[in-house]
Design a protein around this motif. Structure first.
Motif, PDB file in Angstrom:
ATOM      1  N   ALA A  30       0.830  -1.210   0.000  1.00 28.31           N
ATOM      2  CA  ALA A  30       0.000   0.000   0.000  1.00 28.31           C
ATOM      3  C   ALA A  30       0.863   1.257   0.000  1.00 28.31           C
ATOM      4  O   ALA A  30       0.588   2.213  -0.730  1.00 28.31           O
ATOM      5  N   SER A  96      -6.110  -3.565  -8.369  1.00 34.67           N
ATOM      6  CA  SER A  96      -6.737  -2.869  -7.239  1.00 34.67           C
ATOM      7  C   SER A  96      -5.992  -3.169  -5.944  1.00 34.67           C
ATOM      8  O   SER A  96      -6.574  -3.113  -4.866  1.00 34.67           O
ATOM      9  N   LEU A  99      -5.885  -0.298  -3.024  1.00 34.76           N
ATOM     10  CA  LEU A  99      -7.126  -0.178  -2.266  1.00 34.76           C
ATOM     11  C   LEU A  99      -7.310  -1.349  -1.311  1.00 34.76           C
ATOM     12  O   LEU A  99      -7.617  -1.174  -0.132  1.00 34.76           O
ATOM     13  N   LEU A 100      -7.078  -2.573  -1.799  1.00 36.37           N
ATOM     14  CA  LEU A 100      -7.322  -3.754  -0.989  1.00 36.37           C
ATOM     15  C   LEU A 100      -6.281  -3.911   0.112  1.00 36.37           C
ATOM     16  O   LEU A 100      -6.594  -4.383   1.207  1.00 36.37           O
ATOM     17  N   ALA A 102      -4.730  -1.423   1.675  1.00 42.38           N
ATOM     18  CA  ALA A 102      -5.098  -0.458   2.712  1.00 42.38           C
ATOM     19  C   ALA A 102      -6.314  -0.946   3.499  1.00 42.38           C
ATOM     20  O   ALA A 102      -6.358  -0.840   4.731  1.00 42.38           O
ATOM     21  N   LEU A 103      -7.292  -1.509   2.792  1.00 42.90           N
ATOM     22  CA  LEU A 103      -8.489  -2.040   3.438  1.00 42.90           C
ATOM     23  C   LEU A 103      -8.136  -3.170   4.400  1.00 42.90           C
ATOM     24  O   LEU A 103      -8.605  -3.210   5.543  1.00 42.90           O
ATOM     25  N   VAL A 146     -16.231  -2.812  -4.559  1.00 44.78           N
ATOM     26  CA  VAL A 146     -14.881  -2.609  -5.081  1.00 44.78           C
ATOM     27  C   VAL A 146     -14.889  -2.608  -6.606  1.00 44.78           C
ATOM     28  O   VAL A 146     -14.273  -1.753  -7.254  1.00 44.78           O
ATOM     29  N   ALA A 149     -16.347   0.573  -7.908  1.00 45.30           N
ATOM     30  CA  ALA A 149     -15.379   1.668  -7.841  1.00 45.30           C
ATOM     31  C   ALA A 149     -14.386   1.590  -8.994  1.00 45.30           C
ATOM     32  O   ALA A 149     -14.040   2.613  -9.609  1.00 45.30           O
ATOM     33  N   ARG A 153     -13.809   4.268 -12.073  1.00 39.21           N
ATOM     34  CA  ARG A 153     -12.495   4.759 -12.481  1.00 39.21           C
ATOM     35  C   ARG A 153     -12.270   4.547 -13.971  1.00 39.21           C
ATOM     36  O   ARG A 153     -11.795   5.449 -14.677  1.00 39.21           O
TER      37      ARG A 153
END
Length: 270
Positions: A30, A96, A99-100, A102-103, A146, A149, A153
């Motif tokens: 991340a 992705s 994003l994943l 950080a999640l 997800v 999103a 994008r």
């Protein structure tokens, strides 16, 4: 102030060690997303995914089982990472990981800080199955969000005449999004039906009309409208995504939101 039964006091040293290791493994791709090679980032995510699984297993098998809003979100994040790992085998161009990662890092730390309340020893043996159905529906709808999103994008990049950064084509993302919505809706329907029909056996009381059940039914109705609109009227694009987001927010409020208020703000079991 947070009371100790609902704070990090419920997480053992082993649980904390696994949590920190998983959070670091998630944080590396991340924080270094632009500097890492794809292969290195994939290895870090797989290691984080495995450590996250060990963290969840320890919480359920190595200690007194506990459950609450944060463990539910942690399991949801892990399921989304599992879906991503499988999809990358089918669609290597899927991008992705930032994003994943950080999640996953936030979810695993949150579950250690707020491990929830102990499950009753006299609970129904069918309760874990009911919880599994509900969390699985959370995971599938989270995967749909997800993908929505990513779809947004890709749509913005096409509108501005840019490339899609090697990601999936817009139509493929849209198709995957609604597959996850359909699967999540089926599991959510089964979860609500089980709670309605067997609530007394599962929780010791019949179905109760409260904020949790109201938000759950509102989310179910929202997803039903979305699927009917998609099938009958061809809903797609931003209009469909907005309805999906609305249903996801209602579903989040139904369990995680209500448990957060009970456990953290009110400091008692839900």
């Amino acid at each position: 102030m947070l009371s100790l039964p609902f704070s990090a006091a419920g997480t053992s040293p082993v649980g904390w060690a696994l949590t920190i290791a998983a959070a670091i493994a998630y944080a590396i791709p991340a924080l270094a997303a632009r500097r890492m090679q794809e292969a290195g980032a994939r290895i870090c995510l797989r290691l984080a995914w495995a450590l996250h699984a060990l963290t969840l297993a320890w919480a359920w098998l190595g200690e007194m089982p506990r459950f609450g809003f944060a463990p539910a979100l942690s399991i949801t994040a892990w399921l989304v990472l599992t879906v991503y790992a499988v999809e990358q085998q089918l669609y290597p161009q899927l991008r992705s990981r930032l994003l994943l990662a950080a999640l996953g890092s936030m979810a695993v730390l949150l579950a250690a800080l707020f491990p929830g309340t102990p499950l009753h020893v006299d609970a129904s043996p069918w309760l874990p199955l009911h919880l599994a159905l509900g969390i699985a529906s959370y995971g599938l709808f989270a995967a749909a969000v997800v993908h929505a999103a990513l779809m947004n994008r890709a749509e913005r990049q096409m509108r501005h005449g840019g490339s899609q950064d090697g990601g999936l084509p817009l139509l493929t993302l849209e198709r995957l999004t609604f597959r996850f919505v359909g699967a999540g809706f089926a599991l959510l329907t089964a979860t609500l039906a089980a709670g309605w029909l067997f609530g007394e056996q599962l929780y010791g009381k019949a179905w109760v009309w409260n904020h949790k059940s109201v938000f759950s039914l509102l989310s179910w109705l929202t997803f039903a409208v979305l699927l009917v609109g998609r099938e009958r009227f061809g809903w797609r694009g931003q209009s469909a995504v907005r309805v999906l987001y609305a249903g996801a927010i209602l579903l989040l409020l139904a369990y995680a939101g209500s448990r957060f208020v009970m456990e953290v703000l009110l400091g008692r079991a839900a």
